[in-house]
Design a protein around this motif. Structure first.
Motif, PDB file in Angstrom:
ATOM      1  N   VAL A  29       0.840  -1.196   0.000  1.00  0.00           N
ATOM      2  CA  VAL A  29       0.000   0.000   0.000  1.00  0.00           C
ATOM      3  C   VAL A  29       0.876   1.248   0.000  1.00  0.00           C
ATOM      4  O   VAL A  29       1.733   1.427   0.866  1.00  0.00           O
ATOM      5  N   ARG A  30       0.654   2.106  -0.990  1.00  0.00           N
ATOM      6  CA  ARG A  30       1.313   3.409  -1.035  1.00  0.00           C
ATOM      7  C   ARG A  30       0.365   4.515  -0.563  1.00  0.00           C
ATOM      8  O   ARG A  30       0.764   5.404   0.180  1.00  0.00           O
ATOM      9  N   VAL A  31      -0.885   4.472  -1.040  1.00  0.00           N
ATOM     10  CA  VAL A  31      -1.892   5.440  -0.617  1.00  0.00           C
ATOM     11  C   VAL A  31      -3.185   4.671  -0.367  1.00  0.00           C
ATOM     12  O   VAL A  31      -3.688   3.988  -1.262  1.00  0.00           O
ATOM     13  N   ASP A  32      -3.709   4.775   0.843  1.00  0.00           N
ATOM     14  CA  ASP A  32      -4.954   4.090   1.196  1.00  0.00           C
ATOM     15  C   ASP A  32      -6.135   4.949   0.740  1.00  0.00           C
ATOM     16  O   ASP A  32      -6.479   5.939   1.381  1.00  0.00           O
ATOM     17  N   LEU A  33      -6.732   4.580  -0.388  1.00  0.00           N
ATOM     18  CA  LEU A  33      -7.891   5.295  -0.928  1.00  0.00           C
ATOM     19  C   LEU A  33      -9.031   4.292  -1.093  1.00  0.00           C
ATOM     20  O   LEU A  33      -9.060   3.521  -2.057  1.00  0.00           O
ATOM     21  N   ARG A  34      -9.973   4.308  -0.164  1.00  0.00           N
ATOM     22  CA  ARG A  34     -11.022   3.290  -0.171  1.00  0.00           C
ATOM     23  C   ARG A  34     -11.977   3.427  -1.346  1.00  0.00           C
ATOM     24  O   ARG A  34     -12.682   2.484  -1.697  1.00  0.00           O
ATOM     25  N   GLY A  35     -12.000   4.604  -1.994  1.00  0.00           N
ATOM     26  CA  GLY A  35     -12.934   4.802  -3.093  1.00  0.00           C
ATOM     27  C   GLY A  35     -12.497   4.211  -4.418  1.00  0.00           C
ATOM     28  O   GLY A  35     -13.309   4.101  -5.347  1.00  0.00           O
ATOM     29  N   VAL A  36     -11.237   3.808  -4.547  1.00  0.00           N
ATOM     30  CA  VAL A  36     -10.758   3.258  -5.819  1.00  0.00           C
ATOM     31  C   VAL A  36     -11.474   1.933  -6.096  1.00  0.00           C
ATOM     32  O   VAL A  36     -11.405   0.995  -5.302  1.00  0.00           O
ATOM     33  N   GLY A  37     -12.161   1.870  -7.216  1.00  0.00           N
ATOM     34  CA  GLY A  37     -12.885   0.663  -7.595  1.00  0.00           C
ATOM     35  C   GLY A  37     -14.260   0.533  -6.983  1.00  0.00           C
ATOM     36  O   GLY A  37     -14.999  -0.403  -7.321  1.00  0.00           O
ATOM     37  N   SER A 193     -14.237   8.161  -8.208  1.00  0.00           N
ATOM     38  CA  SER A 193     -15.185   9.258  -8.074  1.00  0.00           C
ATOM     39  C   SER A 193     -14.526  10.576  -7.668  1.00  0.00           C
ATOM     40  O   SER A 193     -13.596  10.606  -6.862  1.00  0.00           O
ATOM     41  N   MET A 194     -15.054  11.661  -8.229  1.00  0.00           N
ATOM     42  CA  MET A 194     -14.575  13.005  -7.931  1.00  0.00           C
ATOM     43  C   MET A 194     -15.242  13.539  -6.668  1.00  0.00           C
ATOM     44  O   MET A 194     -16.443  13.349  -6.465  1.00  0.00           O
ATOM     45  N   GLY A 195     -14.462  14.205  -5.834  1.00  0.00           N
ATOM     46  CA  GLY A 195     -14.984  14.818  -4.626  1.00  0.00           C
ATOM     47  C   GLY A 195     -13.882  15.542  -3.884  1.00  0.00           C
ATOM     48  O   GLY A 195     -12.694  15.336  -4.153  1.00  0.00           O
ATOM     49  N   PRO A 196     -14.255  16.397  -2.923  1.00  0.00           N
ATOM     50  CA  PRO A 196     -13.248  17.234  -2.262  1.00  0.00           C
ATOM     51  C   PRO A 196     -12.356  16.494  -1.285  1.00  0.00           C
ATOM     52  O   PRO A 196     -11.265  16.975  -0.961  1.00  0.00           O
ATOM     53  N   SER A 197     -12.791  15.329  -0.786  1.00  0.00           N
ATOM     54  CA  SER A 197     -12.025  14.670   0.271  1.00  0.00           C
ATOM     55  C   SER A 197     -12.074  13.159   0.108  1.00  0.00           C
ATOM     56  O   SER A 197     -13.132  12.585  -0.157  1.00  0.00           O
ATOM     57  N   ASP A 200     -14.576  11.009   2.199  1.00  0.00           N
ATOM     58  CA  ASP A 200     -15.932  10.741   1.731  1.00  0.00           C
ATOM     59  C   ASP A 200     -15.966   9.687   0.626  1.00  0.00           C
ATOM     60  O   ASP A 200     -16.995   9.495  -0.018  1.00  0.00           O
ATOM     61  N   GLY A 201     -14.842   9.027   0.388  1.00  0.00           N
ATOM     62  CA  GLY A 201     -14.779   8.007  -0.644  1.00  0.00           C
ATOM     63  C   GLY A 201     -14.352   8.514  -1.998  1.00  0.00           C
ATOM     64  O   GLY A 201     -14.305   7.742  -2.961  1.00  0.00           O
ATOM     65  N   ALA A 202     -14.038   9.802  -2.106  1.00  0.00           N
ATOM     66  CA  ALA A 202     -13.587  10.351  -3.384  1.00  0.00           C
ATOM     67  C   ALA A 202     -12.158   9.899  -3.675  1.00  0.00           C
ATOM     68  O   ALA A 202     -11.359   9.668  -2.766  1.00  0.00           O
ATOM     69  N   ASP A 205      -9.846  15.029  -7.138  1.00  0.00           N
ATOM     70  CA  ASP A 205     -10.484  16.319  -6.910  1.00  0.00           C
ATOM     71  C   ASP A 205     -11.087  16.825  -8.218  1.00  0.00           C
ATOM     72  O   ASP A 205     -11.136  16.102  -9.220  1.00  0.00           O
ATOM     73  N   ALA A 206     -11.534  18.072  -8.229  1.00  0.00           N
ATOM     74  CA  ALA A 206     -12.234  18.616  -9.398  1.00  0.00           C
ATOM     75  C   ALA A 206     -11.332  18.762 -10.615  1.00  0.00           C
ATOM     76  O   ALA A 206     -11.825  18.925 -11.736  1.00  0.00           O
ATOM     77  N   LEU A 207     -10.031  18.682 -10.417  1.00  0.00           N
ATOM     78  CA  LEU A 207      -9.085  18.761 -11.528  1.00  0.00           C
ATOM     79  C   LEU A 207      -8.612  17.376 -11.969  1.00  0.00           C
ATOM     80  O   LEU A 207      -7.819  17.260 -12.895  1.00  0.00           O
ATOM     81  N   GLY A 208      -9.093  16.349 -11.302  1.00  0.00           N
ATOM     82  CA  GLY A 208      -8.677  14.992 -11.632  1.00  0.00           C
ATOM     83  C   GLY A 208      -7.450  14.519 -10.887  1.00  0.00           C
ATOM     84  O   GLY A 208      -6.971  13.404 -11.134  1.00  0.00           O
ATOM     85  N   ARG A 209      -6.921  15.339  -9.955  1.00  0.00           N
ATOM     86  CA  ARG A 209      -5.745  14.932  -9.181  1.00  0.00           C
ATOM     87  C   ARG A 209      -6.120  13.845  -8.184  1.00  0.00           C
ATOM     88  O   ARG A 209      -7.104  13.979  -7.452  1.00  0.00           O
ATOM     89  N   VAL A 210      -5.326  12.803  -8.147  1.00  0.00           N
ATOM     90  CA  VAL A 210      -5.590  11.697  -7.227  1.00  0.00           C
ATOM     91  C   VAL A 210      -5.212  12.129  -5.816  1.00  0.00           C
ATOM     92  O   VAL A 210      -4.079  12.564  -5.569  1.00  0.00           O
ATOM     93  N   HIS A 211      -6.158  12.025  -4.899  1.00  0.00           N
ATOM     94  CA  HIS A 211      -5.917  12.428  -3.512  1.00  0.00           C
ATOM     95  C   HIS A 211      -4.731  11.657  -2.924  1.00  0.00           C
ATOM     96  O   HIS A 211      -4.582  10.450  -3.136  1.00  0.00           O
ATOM     97  N   GLY A 212      -3.888  12.382  -2.198  1.00  0.00           N
ATOM     98  CA  GLY A 212      -2.756  11.754  -1.527  1.00  0.00           C
ATOM     99  C   GLY A 212      -1.553  11.526  -2.415  1.00  0.00           C
ATOM    100  O   GLY A 212      -0.595  10.869  -1.992  1.00  0.00           O
TER     101      GLY A 212
END
Length: 251
Positions: A29-37, A193-197, A200-202, A205-212
C-alpha cells in the motif's frame, strides 16, 4: 485514463486503493484510498420486443429517445427513466427485431471493480450493480409499464404483426422479470469518483488529481460520481476537453 473498468486496476496495482483489498492480493500500500474501484454505477436496462415483421437494415441508423420522471423522482430532479427505440434490425440469425429499451437513468445500486491478483495480465473482477436496491427494481418496472403502453399504441401496432413480448400484468411477476432480465447497457462510471475529500470516498479532486499523490491525474468516465441522465459519451468528451486545458495550464 483507462476508463471505468481499466483505471482502478492500474491504480490498485500501483499501491493506490483500499488497503485491506490491496493486502489481500499482495500489493504493498502506497496510498490508502477506499474509493478506488468502488461506486460503480451504470444504466441498467430491460427491453420489450414490439413484434415487428417488416423490412429492416442490418444495423440501426435512427434512434428515438424519450426521458421522463418516475413517480419516485424528487421534484426538480433530473429524469430517471428513458425509453430508447432504435429502428428495426435483423439479428445474426435473421430474426427481425424492433425493441423498446427501458433504461434506469439514476440508479441507487452500486457495484465494484476489484483485483483478482497483482498480475497485470489477470483481468479485474467486475461486480455490476444491476438492480440490487429494491427501489431500482420498482422504478425500472414502472418504466417497463410505460414501454408496454407505447408498444400497444395503434401507431406501433400498425407496424408490428406480433403482439409485444413479454406481456406481464402482475406486479410481482414484473419485479421478478426485471431482476432476472436486467443487463448493463453499459454506461459505467464512478470507480474513481470526484470529490473534495478522500474521507468521503472520493478518489480525485475537481481537476482529476488523485488524492494523496502528486502529479497524478485521472481523466475519464470513472471520475463521474453519479451516472448522467443520458448517454455518457458526450459528458466524457466534455470532461476530457475541459481538464486537458486546465491541467495543461498548471505550472
Amino acid at each position: 485514463c483507462a476508463g471505468t473498468y481499466g483505471t482502478p486496476p492500474i491504480l490498485m496495482r500501483s499501491g493506490i486503493g483500499p488497503a485491506d483489498h490491496l493486502g489481500s492480493v499482495g500489493v504493498p500500500v502506497r496510498v490508502d484510498l477506499r474509493g478506488v474501484g468502488a461506486n460503480l454505477a451504470d444504466h441498467p436496462e430491460v427491453e420489450i420486443n414490439c413484434g415487428y415483421r417488416g423490412a429492416v437494415r442490418s444495423a440501426p441508423l435512427l434512434h428515438s429517445v424519450a426521458t421522463f420522471h418516475s413517480s419516485a423522482a424528487a421534484s426538480g430532479s433530473p429524469p430517471d427513466l428513458m425509453l430508447w427505440m432504435p429502428e428495426p434490425v435483423a439479428l445474426d440469425e435473421g430474426t427481425r427485431v424492433f425493441e423498446i429499451d427501458v433504461l434506469l437513468l439514476k440508479p441507487r445500486s452500486r457495484g465494484t471493480v476489484r483485483l483478482r491478483s497483482a498480475d497485470p495480465a489477470d483481468p479485474p473482477r467486475i461486480d455490476l450493480p444491476n438492480v440490487r436496491e429494491a427501489v431500482d427494481v420498482d422504478v425500472l418496472a414502472e418504466g417497463f409499464r410505460r414501454a408496454q403502453e407505447v408498444a400497444n399504441r395503434p401507431e406501433i401496432r400498425r407496424l408490428c404483426a406480433d403482439p409485444p413480448s413479454p406481456q406481464i400484468a402482475d406486479d410481482d411477476e414484473l419485479r421478478r422479470f426485471v431482476r432476472t432480465n436486467v443487463y448493463s447497457i453499459p454506461h459505467v462510471v464512478g470507480t474513481c469518483s470526484m470529490g473534495p475529500s478522500s474521507d468521503d470516498g472520493a478518489v480525485v479532486d475537481a481537476l482529476g488529481r488523485v488524492h494523496g499523490t502528486e502529479h497524478l491525474f485521472v481523466v475519464d468516465a470513472s471520475m463521474m460520481p453519479t451516472v448522467p441522465s443520458g448517454f455518457t459519451h458526450i459528458p466524457t468528451i466534455m470532461i476530457a476537453e475541459r481538464l486537458s486545458e486546465q491541467i495543461g495550464a498548471l505550472p
